[in-house]
Design a protein around this motif. Structure first.
Motif, PDB file in Angstrom:
ATOM      1  N   THR A 176       2.219  10.733   8.839  1.00  0.00           N
ATOM      2  CA  THR A 176       2.152  10.864  10.291  1.00  0.00           C
ATOM      3  C   THR A 176       2.011   9.516  11.006  1.00  0.00           C
ATOM      4  O   THR A 176       2.127   9.453  12.233  1.00  0.00           O
ATOM      5  N   LEU A 177       1.768   8.452  10.239  1.00  0.00           N
ATOM      6  CA  LEU A 177       1.690   7.111  10.835  1.00  0.00           C
ATOM      7  C   LEU A 177       2.952   6.303  10.537  1.00  0.00           C
ATOM      8  O   LEU A 177       2.962   5.079  10.674  1.00  0.00           O
ATOM      9  N   GLY A 178       3.997   6.998  10.150  1.00  0.00           N
ATOM     10  CA  GLY A 178       5.273   6.354   9.848  1.00  0.00           C
ATOM     11  C   GLY A 178       5.993   7.121   8.758  1.00  0.00           C
ATOM     12  O   GLY A 178       5.731   6.892   7.578  1.00  0.00           O
ATOM     13  N   ASN A 179       6.876   8.046   9.153  1.00  0.00           N
ATOM     14  CA  ASN A 179       7.579   8.842   8.147  1.00  0.00           C
ATOM     15  C   ASN A 179       8.930   8.231   7.792  1.00  0.00           C
ATOM     16  O   ASN A 179       9.346   7.220   8.380  1.00  0.00           O
ATOM     17  N   LYS A 180       9.608   8.837   6.855  1.00  0.00           N
ATOM     18  CA  LYS A 180      10.856   8.270   6.331  1.00  0.00           C
ATOM     19  C   LYS A 180      11.923   8.136   7.410  1.00  0.00           C
ATOM     20  O   LYS A 180      12.615   7.115   7.483  1.00  0.00           O
ATOM     21  N   VAL A 181      12.058   9.139   8.250  1.00  0.00           N
ATOM     22  CA  VAL A 181      13.076   9.102   9.302  1.00  0.00           C
ATOM     23  C   VAL A 181      12.770   7.980  10.302  1.00  0.00           C
ATOM     24  O   VAL A 181      13.663   7.224  10.705  1.00  0.00           O
ATOM     25  N   GLU A 182      11.508   7.875  10.700  1.00  0.00           N
ATOM     26  CA  GLU A 182      11.122   6.815  11.644  1.00  0.00           C
ATOM     27  C   GLU A 182      11.368   5.435  11.054  1.00  0.00           C
ATOM     28  O   GLU A 182      11.951   4.551  11.695  1.00  0.00           O
ATOM     29  N   ILE A 183      10.933   5.237   9.840  1.00  0.00           N
ATOM     30  CA  ILE A 183      11.035   3.911   9.211  1.00  0.00           C
ATOM     31  C   ILE A 183      12.483   3.492   9.026  1.00  0.00           C
ATOM     32  O   ILE A 183      12.824   2.309   9.156  1.00  0.00           O
ATOM     33  N   ALA A 184      13.364   4.456   8.767  1.00  0.00           N
ATOM     34  CA  ALA A 184      14.787   4.145   8.608  1.00  0.00           C
ATOM     35  C   ALA A 184      15.359   3.521   9.877  1.00  0.00           C
ATOM     36  O   ALA A 184      16.292   2.710   9.819  1.00  0.00           O
ATOM     37  N   SER A 185      14.781   3.858  11.022  1.00  0.00           N
ATOM     38  CA  SER A 185      15.285   3.325  12.293  1.00  0.00           C
ATOM     39  C   SER A 185      14.724   1.944  12.621  1.00  0.00           C
ATOM     40  O   SER A 185      15.189   1.294  13.559  1.00  0.00           O
ATOM     41  N   TYR A 186      13.734   1.488  11.855  1.00  0.00           N
ATOM     42  CA  TYR A 186      13.094   0.214  12.161  1.00  0.00           C
ATOM     43  C   TYR A 186      13.885  -0.993  11.654  1.00  0.00           C
ATOM     44  O   TYR A 186      13.697  -2.112  12.126  1.00  0.00           O
ATOM     45  N   ARG A 187      14.714  -0.773  10.657  1.00  0.00           N
ATOM     46  CA  ARG A 187      15.491  -1.878  10.061  1.00  0.00           C
ATOM     47  C   ARG A 187      14.566  -3.018   9.640  1.00  0.00           C
ATOM     48  O   ARG A 187      14.595  -4.123  10.196  1.00  0.00           O
ATOM     49  N   LEU A 188      13.768  -2.754   8.653  1.00  0.00           N
ATOM     50  CA  LEU A 188      12.805  -3.735   8.165  1.00  0.00           C
ATOM     51  C   LEU A 188      13.498  -4.981   7.627  1.00  0.00           C
ATOM     52  O   LEU A 188      14.651  -4.928   7.182  1.00  0.00           O
ATOM     53  N   ALA A 189      12.780  -6.081   7.647  1.00  0.00           N
ATOM     54  CA  ALA A 189      13.322  -7.353   7.159  1.00  0.00           C
ATOM     55  C   ALA A 189      13.612  -7.278   5.660  1.00  0.00           C
ATOM     56  O   ALA A 189      13.067  -6.427   4.943  1.00  0.00           O
ATOM     57  N   GLU A 190      14.470  -8.164   5.180  1.00  0.00           N
ATOM     58  CA  GLU A 190      14.899  -8.144   3.786  1.00  0.00           C
ATOM     59  C   GLU A 190      13.754  -8.351   2.811  1.00  0.00           C
ATOM     60  O   GLU A 190      13.809  -7.873   1.677  1.00  0.00           O
ATOM     61  N   HIS A 191      12.711  -9.064   3.241  1.00  0.00           N
ATOM     62  CA  HIS A 191      11.603  -9.312   2.313  1.00  0.00           C
ATOM     63  C   HIS A 191      10.681  -8.094   2.178  1.00  0.00           C
ATOM     64  O   HIS A 191       9.735  -8.123   1.403  1.00  0.00           O
ATOM     65  N   CYS A 192      10.967  -7.030   2.933  1.00  0.00           N
ATOM     66  CA  CYS A 192      10.169  -5.797   2.869  1.00  0.00           C
ATOM     67  C   CYS A 192      10.912  -4.721   2.085  1.00  0.00           C
ATOM     68  O   CYS A 192      12.038  -4.367   2.433  1.00  0.00           O
ATOM     69  N   GLN A 193      10.277  -4.205   1.067  1.00  0.00           N
ATOM     70  CA  GLN A 193      10.817  -3.082   0.303  1.00  0.00           C
ATOM     71  C   GLN A 193       9.953  -1.869   0.582  1.00  0.00           C
ATOM     72  O   GLN A 193       8.725  -1.939   0.496  1.00  0.00           O
ATOM     73  N   CYS A 194      10.575  -0.748   0.921  1.00  0.00           N
ATOM     74  CA  CYS A 194       9.823   0.475   1.207  1.00  0.00           C
ATOM     75  C   CYS A 194      10.239   1.563   0.231  1.00  0.00           C
ATOM     76  O   CYS A 194      11.422   1.894   0.120  1.00  0.00           O
ATOM     77  N   VAL A 195       9.267   2.114  -0.488  1.00  0.00           N
ATOM     78  CA  VAL A 195       9.488   3.187  -1.443  1.00  0.00           C
ATOM     79  C   VAL A 195       8.828   4.450  -0.896  1.00  0.00           C
ATOM     80  O   VAL A 195       7.665   4.423  -0.491  1.00  0.00           O
ATOM     81  N   PHE A 196       9.580   5.558  -0.888  1.00  0.00           N
ATOM     82  CA  PHE A 196       9.051   6.810  -0.351  1.00  0.00           C
ATOM     83  C   PHE A 196       8.732   7.785  -1.477  1.00  0.00           C
ATOM     84  O   PHE A 196       9.487   7.909  -2.441  1.00  0.00           O
ATOM     85  N   LEU A 197       7.611   8.478  -1.330  1.00  0.00           N
ATOM     86  CA  LEU A 197       7.217   9.515  -2.269  1.00  0.00           C
ATOM     87  C   LEU A 197       7.411  10.863  -1.591  1.00  0.00           C
ATOM     88  O   LEU A 197       6.852  11.122  -0.523  1.00  0.00           O
ATOM     89  N   GLU A 198       8.199  11.707  -2.214  1.00  0.00           N
ATOM     90  CA  GLU A 198       8.665  12.946  -1.594  1.00  0.00           C
ATOM     91  C   GLU A 198       7.519  13.875  -1.200  1.00  0.00           C
ATOM     92  O   GLU A 198       6.642  14.167  -2.005  1.00  0.00           O
ATOM     93  N   ASP A 199       7.545  14.283   0.054  1.00  0.00           N
ATOM     94  CA  ASP A 199       6.586  15.220   0.639  1.00  0.00           C
ATOM     95  C   ASP A 199       5.165  14.663   0.723  1.00  0.00           C
ATOM     96  O   ASP A 199       4.216  15.386   1.019  1.00  0.00           O
ATOM     97  N   GLY A 200       4.996  13.379   0.484  1.00  0.00           N
ATOM     98  CA  GLY A 200       3.663  12.785   0.549  1.00  0.00           C
ATOM     99  C   GLY A 200       3.183  12.592   1.979  1.00  0.00           C
ATOM    100  O   GLY A 200       3.967  12.299   2.877  1.00  0.00           O
ATOM    101  N   ASP A 201       1.869  12.748   2.187  1.00  0.00           N
ATOM    102  CA  ASP A 201       1.293  12.494   3.506  1.00  0.00           C
ATOM    103  C   ASP A 201       0.758  11.062   3.565  1.00  0.00           C
ATOM    104  O   ASP A 201       1.146  10.211   2.750  1.00  0.00           O
ATOM    105  N   HIS A 202      -0.159  10.790   4.483  1.00  0.00           N
ATOM    106  CA  HIS A 202      -0.646   9.413   4.650  1.00  0.00           C
ATOM    107  C   HIS A 202      -1.419   8.917   3.431  1.00  0.00           C
ATOM    108  O   HIS A 202      -1.530   7.714   3.203  1.00  0.00           O
TER     109      HIS A 202
END
Length: 236
Positions: A176-202
């Motif tokens: 709820t403080l940043g979900n997969k759909v929201e983060i996809a729109s942020y276009r994080l910098a190349e030095h940032c890697q984001c890994v998502f865990l399915e159905d996980g909460d905060h």
């Protein structure tokens, strides 16, 4: 092996630390808690245990407001960011001066608020002494608070964008403080890697109907952190 100590911050606050070490460690991580639970919370304990099991030394500490809660029994809000930053910097300085890493790579990070503080320190060269910054190999974030709850417009991207080190973010995809759909729109910098865990909460916890378990997600998060540490260490 477990070591406990208390160190003094420049503002007079005492900082309680807890160091868990293993033989033949690959790295040392400083692991800061979030706004709602201290360094001895079940999540912090289990994550530290899993990191130890995979060959990582872990140093935890309490931000002063959390010890104040324990002392008075009152739920004080987190300290303001300047005090949080000073506290984290004091812990890094302690690690460097005491040579606790024993020539091991040093990574800093935390859960939620703790990860934001770690990233903020590295993002602003005026906040962290260069002799300390040079010891840090990267930052890891578990449940990074991209925005406050129910306030997606108030983004906290600057610490990630301006970080001068590699960053790993492990995020529940329905956080709820940043979900997969929201983060996809942020276009994080190349030095940032984001890994998502399915159905996980905060806290990375999935719903029962998802077929996943909290323990498995925590294990996955720790494995991602260790893989990140190994990759950064080899490339540096």
């Amino acid at each position: 092996m477990t070591h406990q100590d208390t160190i003094a911050s420049e503002d007079g606050s005492d900082i309680n630390i807890l160091l868990n070490t293993v033989q033949n460690a690959k790295a040392l991580v400083i692991f800061a808690h979030g706004a709602g639970a201290n360094m001895s919370h079940e999540f912090m304990n289990e994550t530290s245990r899993l990191l130890n099991h995979l060959g990582i030394n872990v140093l935890r500490f309490n931000f002063p407001f959390m010890d104040k809660r324990a002392l008075t029994g009152k739920k004080y809000p987190p300290d303001r960011m300047p005090k949080l930053l000073l506290c984290y910097e004091t812990v890094i300085e302690y690690v460097v001066e005491k040579k606790l890493s024993h020539q091991l790579p040093l990574f800093i990070g935390g859960k939620s608020m703790g990860s934001r503080v770690a990233a903020s320190l590295v993002a602003d060269s005026d906040l962290l002494k260069s002799r300390l910054l040079n010891h840090i190999s990267g930052i890891f974030c578990i449940g990074y608070p991209f925005h406050p709850a129910k306030k997606p417009e108030k983004l906290r991207l600057e610490p990630l964008v301006h970080a001068n080190k590699p960053v790993l973010i492990v995020q529940g995809d329905r956080d709820t403080l940043g979900n997969k759909v929201e983060i996809a729109s942020y276009r994080l910098a190349e030095h940032c890697q984001c890994v998502f865990l399915e159905d996980g909460d905060h806290s990375l916890k999935p719903r029962v109907k998802s077929g996943f378990t909290h323990q498995a997600h925590m294990q996955s998060a720790v494995e991602e952190i260790v893989t990140f540490i190994e990759r950064v260490t080899i490339s540096s």
